[in-house]
Design a protein around this motif. Sequence first.
Motif, short mmCIF file in Angstrom:
data_model
loop_
_atom_site.label_atom_id
_atom_site.label_comp_id
_atom_site.label_asym_id
_atom_site.label_seq_id
_atom_site.Cartn_x
_atom_site.Cartn_y
_atom_site.Cartn_z
N GLY A 293 0.81 -1.21 0.00
CA GLY A 293 0.00 0.00 0.00
C GLY A 293 0.84 1.26 0.00
N LEU A 294 2.02 1.19 0.59
CA LEU A 294 2.93 2.34 0.61
C LEU A 294 3.76 2.44 -0.66
N GLY A 295 3.63 1.45 -1.53
CA GLY A 295 4.42 1.45 -2.77
C GLY A 295 5.90 1.18 -2.53
N LEU A 296 6.22 0.39 -1.51
CA LEU A 296 7.61 0.16 -1.14
C LEU A 296 8.07 -1.27 -1.38
N LEU A 297 7.31 -2.04 -2.17
CA LEU A 297 7.77 -3.38 -2.52
C LEU A 297 9.03 -3.27 -3.38
N ASN A 298 9.94 -4.23 -3.20
CA ASN A 298 11.19 -4.27 -3.96
C ASN A 298 12.04 -3.01 -3.74
N THR A 299 11.98 -2.47 -2.53
CA THR A 299 12.80 -1.30 -2.19
C THR A 299 13.54 -1.55 -0.88
N ILE A 300 14.66 -0.86 -0.72
CA ILE A 300 15.43 -0.97 0.52
C ILE A 300 14.62 -0.43 1.69
N GLY A 301 13.92 0.67 1.48
CA GLY A 301 13.15 1.28 2.55
C GLY A 301 12.05 0.38 3.07
N GLY A 302 11.34 -0.31 2.17
CA GLY A 302 10.25 -1.17 2.61
C GLY A 302 10.73 -2.33 3.45
N VAL A 303 11.80 -2.99 3.01
CA VAL A 303 12.34 -4.12 3.78
C VAL A 303 12.91 -3.64 5.11
N THR A 304 13.57 -2.49 5.10
CA THR A 304 14.16 -1.96 6.33
C THR A 304 13.10 -1.68 7.38
N ILE A 305 11.97 -1.11 6.97
CA ILE A 305 10.89 -0.82 7.91
C ILE A 305 10.41 -2.09 8.60
N ILE A 306 10.20 -3.14 7.81
CA ILE A 306 9.70 -4.40 8.38
C ILE A 306 10.76 -5.04 9.27
N TYR A 307 12.01 -5.02 8.84
CA TYR A 307 13.07 -5.61 9.67
C TYR A 307 13.19 -4.88 11.01
N LEU A 308 13.05 -3.56 10.98
CA LEU A 308 13.16 -2.79 12.22
C LEU A 308 12.10 -3.19 13.23
N THR A 309 10.88 -3.47 12.76
CA THR A 309 9.81 -3.83 13.69
C THR A 309 10.10 -5.14 14.41
N GLY A 310 10.91 -5.99 13.80
CA GLY A 310 11.23 -7.25 14.46
C GLY A 310 12.52 -7.22 15.25
N VAL A 311 13.48 -6.39 14.81
CA VAL A 311 14.80 -6.39 15.44
C VAL A 311 14.87 -5.45 16.64
N ILE A 312 14.18 -4.31 16.58
CA ILE A 312 14.27 -3.33 17.66
C ILE A 312 13.79 -3.88 19.00
N PRO A 313 12.63 -4.56 19.09
CA PRO A 313 12.21 -5.07 20.41
C PRO A 313 13.23 -6.01 21.04
N PHE A 314 13.78 -6.93 20.24
CA PHE A 314 14.77 -7.87 20.79
C PHE A 314 16.03 -7.14 21.25
N THR A 315 16.52 -6.20 20.42
CA THR A 315 17.73 -5.47 20.76
C THR A 315 17.50 -4.58 21.99
N MET A 316 16.33 -3.96 22.07
CA MET A 316 16.01 -3.11 23.23
C MET A 316 16.00 -3.94 24.51
N TRP A 317 15.40 -5.11 24.44
CA TRP A 317 15.33 -5.96 25.62
C TRP A 317 16.71 -6.43 26.04
N MET A 318 17.56 -6.71 25.06
CA MET A 318 18.92 -7.13 25.36
C MET A 318 19.74 -6.00 25.96
N LEU A 319 19.59 -4.79 25.40
CA LEU A 319 20.33 -3.64 25.92
C LEU A 319 19.85 -3.22 27.30
N ARG A 320 18.61 -3.51 27.61
CA ARG A 320 18.06 -3.14 28.91
C ARG A 320 18.89 -3.74 30.05
N GLY A 321 19.36 -4.98 29.86
CA GLY A 321 20.18 -5.61 30.88
C GLY A 321 21.52 -4.92 31.06
#
Length: 280
Positions: A132-160
């Motif tokens: 819907g955002l027109g970001l298929l086959n783009t670096i930005g589209g994949v980066t957005i999705i990857y961030l939603t999965g990687v940030i929570p894990f990294t934040m929880w790890m850094l919290r310690g």
Amino acid sequence: MTTKRSPLRHVGAGLAIILAIAWAFPVYWMVNSSFLSSTTIYSLTPTWVPFGGTWTNYKAVLHDSTFLSSLGMSLAITGITLVICLVFAFLGALAISRFKFRGRKALVLAIILVQMLPAEAMFIAQYKMISGLGLLNTIGGVTIIYLTGVIPFTMWMLRGFVAGVPADLEEAAMIDGCSRFQAFMRVTFPLLAPGLVASGVFAFLQVWNEFALASILLTSEQTQTLPLWLRNFAQPSSLGMIEWGQVMAGSTLLAIPVIIFFMFVQGRMAQGLVGGAVKG
């Protein structure tokens, strides 16, 4: 005065060596096979050392029309995701570890719940959102999705790691004349740097090796990452045979950036892995 090792310690050391060999053997076999011809690989007699091996497999990989573009795509996505992830995860870890605010417990609970959700359950929603955002086959589209999965894990790890550095150190620096920002940058941040490196390594591996989401969001051959490229590269030839030597050469080249990254950060990573368990 010498001390005798107990038989149990000898048994433990022997088991550790066996496990290390079992772990390293697939890597050795991958590199070994990358120098062998297809005839040698398909032979019933295994070749343990590639004496008289060939660079033909690596030449075939490097001359593939989409290899370099896939390498650039993987480096760009991984680099952008890693930088943004560490910035936001670090700030989030500081917030939930050092400050009391309304909704703090709810935020921590949300971070845990996000990590419990199976990634496959969100594929359709993520695809529709990026489409819907027109970001298929783009670096930005994949980066957005990857961030939603990687940030929570990294934040929880850094919290310690953040919780392991006493806030009293900053207060002592402020008493000595530093501002809050100066106290953080001169005292706290150097102590947290190994934790950032250790968390960054896990985030790097998670993004670099990701396949499932990339196969959904990157459908064009010109925008595929290296794992997708390797999947397409390992297709049977016109004779119905897979060129396993070329596949192993491609897999070896896929692992080289990871090895280089580890060489640069291994010292800091070792400090970070043990630093999170040390309380001041």
